[in-house]
Design a protein around this motif. Structure first.
Motif, PDB file in Angstrom:
ATOM      1  N   GLN A 163       9.726-103.453   0.018  1.00 21.03           N
ATOM      2  CA  GLN A 163      10.681-104.522   0.293  1.00 21.03           C
ATOM      3  C   GLN A 163      10.171-105.461   1.381  1.00 21.03           C
ATOM      4  O   GLN A 163      10.292-106.683   1.282  1.00 21.03           O
ATOM      5  CB  GLN A 163      12.028-103.922   0.712  1.00 21.03           C
ATOM      6  CG  GLN A 163      12.809-103.299  -0.440  1.00 21.03           C
ATOM      7  CD  GLN A 163      14.118-102.705   0.026  1.00 21.03           C
ATOM      8  OE1 GLN A 163      14.144-101.935   0.991  1.00 21.03           O
ATOM      9  NE2 GLN A 163      15.194-103.059  -0.645  1.00 21.03           N
ATOM     10  N   GLN A 184       9.530-109.367   0.951  1.00 20.42           N
ATOM     11  CA  GLN A 184      10.327-110.282   1.773  1.00 20.42           C
ATOM     12  C   GLN A 184       9.417-111.244   2.522  1.00 20.42           C
ATOM     13  O   GLN A 184       9.701-112.439   2.613  1.00 20.42           O
ATOM     14  CB  GLN A 184      11.187-109.482   2.749  1.00 20.42           C
ATOM     15  CG  GLN A 184      12.380-108.807   2.098  1.00 20.42           C
ATOM     16  CD  GLN A 184      13.115-107.879   3.043  1.00 20.42           C
ATOM     17  OE1 GLN A 184      12.688-107.673   4.190  1.00 20.42           O
ATOM     18  NE2 GLN A 184      14.204-107.301   2.578  1.00 20.42           N
ATOM     19  N   TRP A 243       9.777 -97.399  -0.397  1.00 20.84           N
ATOM     20  CA  TRP A 243      10.574 -98.521  -0.907  1.00 20.84           C
ATOM     21  C   TRP A 243      10.810 -99.568   0.186  1.00 20.84           C
ATOM     22  O   TRP A 243      10.733-100.775  -0.075  1.00 20.84           O
ATOM     23  CB  TRP A 243      11.899 -98.003  -1.447  1.00 20.84           C
ATOM     24  CG  TRP A 243      12.827 -99.077  -1.946  1.00 20.84           C
ATOM     25  CD1 TRP A 243      14.103 -99.315  -1.534  1.00 20.84           C
ATOM     26  CD2 TRP A 243      12.554-100.057  -2.958  1.00 20.84           C
ATOM     27  NE1 TRP A 243      14.638-100.368  -2.218  1.00 20.84           N
ATOM     28  CE2 TRP A 243      13.718-100.854  -3.091  1.00 20.84           C
ATOM     29  CE3 TRP A 243      11.454-100.327  -3.740  1.00 20.84           C
ATOM     30  CZ2 TRP A 243      13.789-101.905  -3.988  1.00 20.84           C
ATOM     31  CZ3 TRP A 243      11.523-101.389  -4.639  1.00 20.84           C
ATOM     32  CH2 TRP A 243      12.691-102.155  -4.756  1.00 20.84           C
ATOM     33  N   LYS A 244      11.037 -99.115   1.419  1.00 17.42           N
ATOM     34  CA  LYS A 244      11.215-100.060   2.519  1.00 17.42           C
ATOM     35  C   LYS A 244       9.936-100.851   2.756  1.00 17.42           C
ATOM     36  O   LYS A 244       9.980-102.055   3.052  1.00 17.42           O
ATOM     37  CB  LYS A 244      11.618 -99.307   3.790  1.00 17.42           C
ATOM     38  CG  LYS A 244      13.060 -98.805   3.774  1.00 17.42           C
ATOM     39  CD  LYS A 244      13.403 -98.089   5.068  1.00 17.42           C
ATOM     40  CE  LYS A 244      14.837 -97.577   5.044  1.00 17.42           C
ATOM     41  NZ  LYS A 244      15.184 -96.838   6.291  1.00 17.42           N
TER      42      LYS A 244
END
Length: 207
Positions: A53, A57, A49-50
């Motif tokens: 993201q 981003q 998930w990081k």
């Protein structure tokens, strides 16, 4: 006899104890394996998930819901507030109410007839007006001319069935915004009851 009986009972108790201990250790071992698997999968999921993201981003593509919900617009400048559509999105979760049902019925009426289906387009992509003239002539719910006229005249006469709705939509279509009050807080359960209606009267306007 009593001594041998006692020995036999002791042996049985010892066997049961060993079985109980063995089962207990097996259960503890199984629980430990499950907990370890959950911890590992949670860690892997968090890491994945990081990564997602980070990619979004860097692409300036927001993932949070608040960032993608369109901002409010002035009520008097919003096409979505047309009386034909507005009640569809004023429902409460689990309770639609009579205004919702009435608006839905109005939109259901706004269709081009279904007894034989919509006519095919011409090879150049344009609408086949003579075919639409014949289509409406076969639909009992549409106005019919006393004497058949040109295809364009007869089609416009048939579409006069919705003169009030078309006038309403034409007036509100001049507004600069179209921000529908979708219940985003309901997540995937949020209704889009206006969508089919918009598609329907877009086809009507095309004809």
């Amino acid at each position: 006899m009593k001594a041998s009986d006692n020995d036999e009972k002791s042996q049985k108790l010892g066997w049961f104890a060993r079985v109980a201990i063995g089962l207990g250790m097996s259960v503890v071992g199984l629980v430990a394996v499950v907990v370890a698997a959950l911890v590992i999968e949670n860690w892997r999921g968090a890491s994945a998930w990081k990564s997602v993201q980070k990619v979004h981003q860097e692409a300036k593509d927001p993932l949070d819901l608040e960032a993608v919900i369109p901002p409010p617009v002035p009520t008097d400048q919003n096409f979505a507030n047309t009386p034909l559509l507005k009640p569809l999105l004023e429902y409460r979760a689990g309770k639609k109410g009579p205004a919702f049902e009435e608006a839905q019925e109005r939109l259901k009426e706004l269709n081009l007839g279904s007894s034989k289906g919509a006519p095919e387009r011409l090879s150049n992509g344009r609408l086949d007006l003579p075919a639409w003239q014949r289509h409406f002539a076969s639909e009992p719910d549409f106005p019919h001319p006393t004497t058949p006229g040109t295809p364009a005249d007869d089609v416009l006469l048939a579409l006069g069935r919705w003169s009030q709705e078309l006038k309403e939509l034409a007036t509100d279509a001049q507004k600069p915004y179209g921000r529908y009050n979708i219940h985003y807080d309901e997540g995937y359960m949020a209704l889009l009851p206006h969508l089919a209606g918009i598609k329907g009267f877009a086809t009507v306007y095309e004809v």
